[in-house]
Write a protein that holds these residues in place. Sequence first.
Motif, PDB file in Angstrom:
ATOM      1  N   TYR A 634       0.842  -1.198   0.000  1.00  0.00           N
ATOM      2  CA  TYR A 634       0.000   0.000   0.000  1.00  0.00           C
ATOM      3  C   TYR A 634       0.882   1.255   0.000  1.00  0.00           C
ATOM      4  O   TYR A 634       1.249   1.773   1.060  1.00  0.00           O
ATOM      5  CB  TYR A 634      -0.930   0.026   1.221  1.00  0.00           C
ATOM      6  N   PRO A 635       1.248   1.767  -1.164  1.00  0.00           N
ATOM      7  CA  PRO A 635       2.093   2.966  -1.228  1.00  0.00           C
ATOM      8  C   PRO A 635       1.547   4.144  -0.437  1.00  0.00           C
ATOM      9  O   PRO A 635       2.318   4.961   0.073  1.00  0.00           O
ATOM     10  CB  PRO A 635       2.137   3.264  -2.728  1.00  0.00           C
ATOM     11  N   LEU A 636       0.241   4.235  -0.339  1.00  0.00           N
ATOM     12  CA  LEU A 636      -0.343   5.352   0.410  1.00  0.00           C
ATOM     13  C   LEU A 636       0.063   5.303   1.874  1.00  0.00           C
ATOM     14  O   LEU A 636       0.444   6.315   2.468  1.00  0.00           O
ATOM     15  CB  LEU A 636      -1.859   5.331   0.276  1.00  0.00           C
ATOM     16  N   LEU A 637      -0.002   4.109   2.482  1.00  0.00           N
ATOM     17  CA  LEU A 637       0.389   3.984   3.888  1.00  0.00           C
ATOM     18  C   LEU A 637       1.881   4.220   4.065  1.00  0.00           C
ATOM     19  O   LEU A 637       2.314   4.826   5.053  1.00  0.00           O
ATOM     20  CB  LEU A 637      -0.001   2.595   4.414  1.00  0.00           C
ATOM     21  N   VAL A 638       2.666   3.717   3.128  1.00  0.00           N
ATOM     22  CA  VAL A 638       4.108   3.978   3.179  1.00  0.00           C
ATOM     23  C   VAL A 638       4.357   5.484   3.173  1.00  0.00           C
ATOM     24  O   VAL A 638       5.141   6.015   3.973  1.00  0.00           O
ATOM     25  CB  VAL A 638       4.830   3.301   1.990  1.00  0.00           C
ATOM     26  N   ASN A 639       3.669   6.173   2.278  1.00  0.00           N
ATOM     27  CA  ASN A 639       3.861   7.627   2.167  1.00  0.00           C
ATOM     28  C   ASN A 639       3.445   8.341   3.448  1.00  0.00           C
ATOM     29  O   ASN A 639       4.142   9.253   3.917  1.00  0.00           O
ATOM     30  CB  ASN A 639       3.060   8.143   0.981  1.00  0.00           C
ATOM     31  N   GLU A 640       2.316   7.944   4.039  1.00  0.00           N
ATOM     32  CA  GLU A 640       1.873   8.601   5.270  1.00  0.00           C
ATOM     33  C   GLU A 640       2.906   8.421   6.380  1.00  0.00           C
ATOM     34  O   GLU A 640       3.209   9.357   7.129  1.00  0.00           O
ATOM     35  CB  GLU A 640       0.520   8.047   5.701  1.00  0.00           C
ATOM     36  N   GLY A 641       3.421   7.186   6.508  1.00  0.00           N
ATOM     37  CA  GLY A 641       4.422   6.943   7.533  1.00  0.00           C
ATOM     38  C   GLY A 641       5.691   7.729   7.302  1.00  0.00           C
ATOM     39  O   GLY A 641       6.306   8.260   8.247  1.00  0.00           O
ATOM     40  N   VAL A 642       6.113   7.824   6.038  1.00  0.00           N
ATOM     41  CA  VAL A 642       7.325   8.580   5.700  1.00  0.00           C
ATOM     42  C   VAL A 642       7.155  10.049   6.075  1.00  0.00           C
ATOM     43  O   VAL A 642       8.050  10.675   6.659  1.00  0.00           O
ATOM     44  CB  VAL A 642       7.645   8.433   4.198  1.00  0.00           C
TER      45      VAL A 642
END
Length: 789
Positions: A634-642
């Motif tokens: 899930y790139p979206l979750l990765v982005n939020e965490g980053v």
Amino acid sequence: MAKPSNGLLLLEKKLSELLTGLNDAESDDAWQQVATTAQVLANGLRDKDDSIDNHSVLGRTSLIQHLKSLFTLALHGSTIPDSAYTSPILEILRVSANLCMDHDDNRAFLLNAGFLQALVSLLDAYTAVFDSSSDSQQPLPLSLSHLKVIRTAVGVLLNASVGYDPVKVKLISIDAGSTLLKLNSYIYPPGAWRFSSSPDVEEWQIRNMLSAWVWRTLMELKEVKDESLQPLSAKDLPFLTISLVAYTPPHTSTSSTPFPTHSEMFCELLQTDLDSLEESCTFIESLSLDVEDIRLSLARGFRNPKDHPAGSSLRFILDFLEKGEYPSLWANAPNDFDLPRKQKAFDMCKAALIKTVVEVAGEEGAERSLWDESEETVGGEFVARMVGWLKGYVSDMDAGKGVFFHRADLAICASLSLGNLTRQEKNATILLSLPHSLAPILSSQHLLSPSTDIKVKHGVLGLLKHIAQAGPPGSDIHDILGKAGLIQRICDSDVWDERTDAMAEVLQVSAIGVVKHMCNSNVDNTISLVLSPTTEASMSLSGLSLILALVKRTDTVTVKSEGTRVLVNVVKSLWSGDILGTPVATMSSPIATGTVETVLLAGKDRKKKESMKAVLTMQCATALASLVGRSGQYPLLVNEGVVALTLLSTQKVGAPLVLRAILAPLPFENPPSSANPPSASTSVTTDGSSPTIATPSTRGRLPLPKTTLDMFIAVLKNVDNLVNFQPEVRINVCSLFNQLGRNASGDELDKVKDTVRPVLERVLENLQDATGKEEMLGKAVKKVLDTWA
């Protein structure tokens, strides 16, 4: 094979001869002989004898054709028989009913002869007699002979359909279910016997038995193997809701009865009324769950009852749920009436109809009928009624009324129904504004507390989640909910307590969803979640602490991910408006003195700093790093965490925490392939613009990384990945490394540099001639390398 009885064969032959004679010339004596002969034959077929197979042998004769011909002849061209011919018709029907009892071949013969279809036409004709009546609560006035004909005709249909699909399919195709239901509502309106001035015991015994047979037949038709077939439709709903009216005041208040309360007839009729209620509610529930047209018809009929087949059925359902009660006559029944069981059955009926109301409110397309903007009442009558149920429940609890006044079922129904209707910001705003003003109601301790019924919590939290997510980040909706003390109320409800893990995971996720949206771009709500309440005991935990503890102990990926996304929103809100890199300890706001406003601002500023310090912990950094590490699909979750890790890294205190978190080994977590991807949202970059990131297409799942740093490297390379990461996500990873280079030092940072620098150099080399977003990525990579140099 067993041999037939010669006596019954002789009777069959006699009926054949009588039919021939009647075709030549009719006489009263001949019809009397038909009745007598058929009666003896029917009696002979009542029981099966293993040594004599009468049913099979007689079925293979011309008996069924002769029965059909005699039936048609006795009608003399009319749709309903003359009273003079009810006796032979009754006996003809008895022969037919007994002939097909547990006998599929004979059922098929009756079907192929058109006999069953003729009986449906007969019953339909009886309903037409009543269509012009003005009082549907009075039973259809019929003589005993006609009542017996109707009862026996229903008996034929019941015997022919039990366990035999060809008959069921045919009866459904000719709308037999509607005919039976309508007829039953005319002949046995539930509760009508209580108002009978001169009751005849035999008459009510017949009506009572007929009602039981109708419901049994309808249930048989409902069990047809082809699930696409339904014995009833939207036009039948008004005849199902007749049973509800009998249990809604003033119909329940009568204490008079034409039968002695100790008599068998009295108890039988009370039971038949309840049976009718149970069967009606069962059908209403199953139809509303299975058939879209039913749900839409109920909704549309609520708004325009004259223009839709369901009429006022939904209104009757709501009246029954709100006002329906145990009949006063139940108290007069003898001990063997088993009053507790009857009351439980009644309550189960209400539970079934609550499901119906919730399903109707959740049907796409029903909102136009149930949420009415044109009425004087804001939101319309249905919305006002649901709001009234919630307010009434809280009001009754405040008043300390007894348990019987605590209508938890209405609160559950109202919250779930409103939740289904609150899909748009305007609807959510209406619920929170005058005259409804639901925020303080939904924040009531009676709806959200450790002792609140779990079903009430489920409904209320579901409604709150829909309201909260209806508004965009920073919406007035979130302000209103926050000022009502909702966040603290949720925290105090024990929904995130370890004791509720086993039975309340759905509630935990809903509550997480509420605060996640409330804390998005809302500093006040974020502070409420992050800081422990000063009015409580010093040992009380903050809402964020409760959520992070839940995230740590749960094995459910959804709870872990959604719980950590709350932390993402907390960080983004607290860091909003601050200059990147400004240490928390030295931040200050120019506050003048002497005004209430400036004092309040100073207090808010202080609490914001305390909140930022509260999230600059190893626990928070680890939770965010784990979100990135386990969310490769899930790139979206990765982005939020980053993004959240980057914001923490803007602080001298936070950057070392982030370094340790991204280098620490990740726990082995293998999320299920069926996990739902997150919805798209707006990412936040720490250097410049804030592009919108749509969820990219997924080609598969990344191999499980050993550390979060491994995930960052995979994102940067974006080569041979099973998941595609858009340039914006890769740019945000660069921003994180840039902040770490500015605000951290030591061996851990050197390890990161040594591991990542070759990757960045290869990425930069591949982007030499890039344009557009890829060119922006190249600049971000070069900036990291320059910072690290």
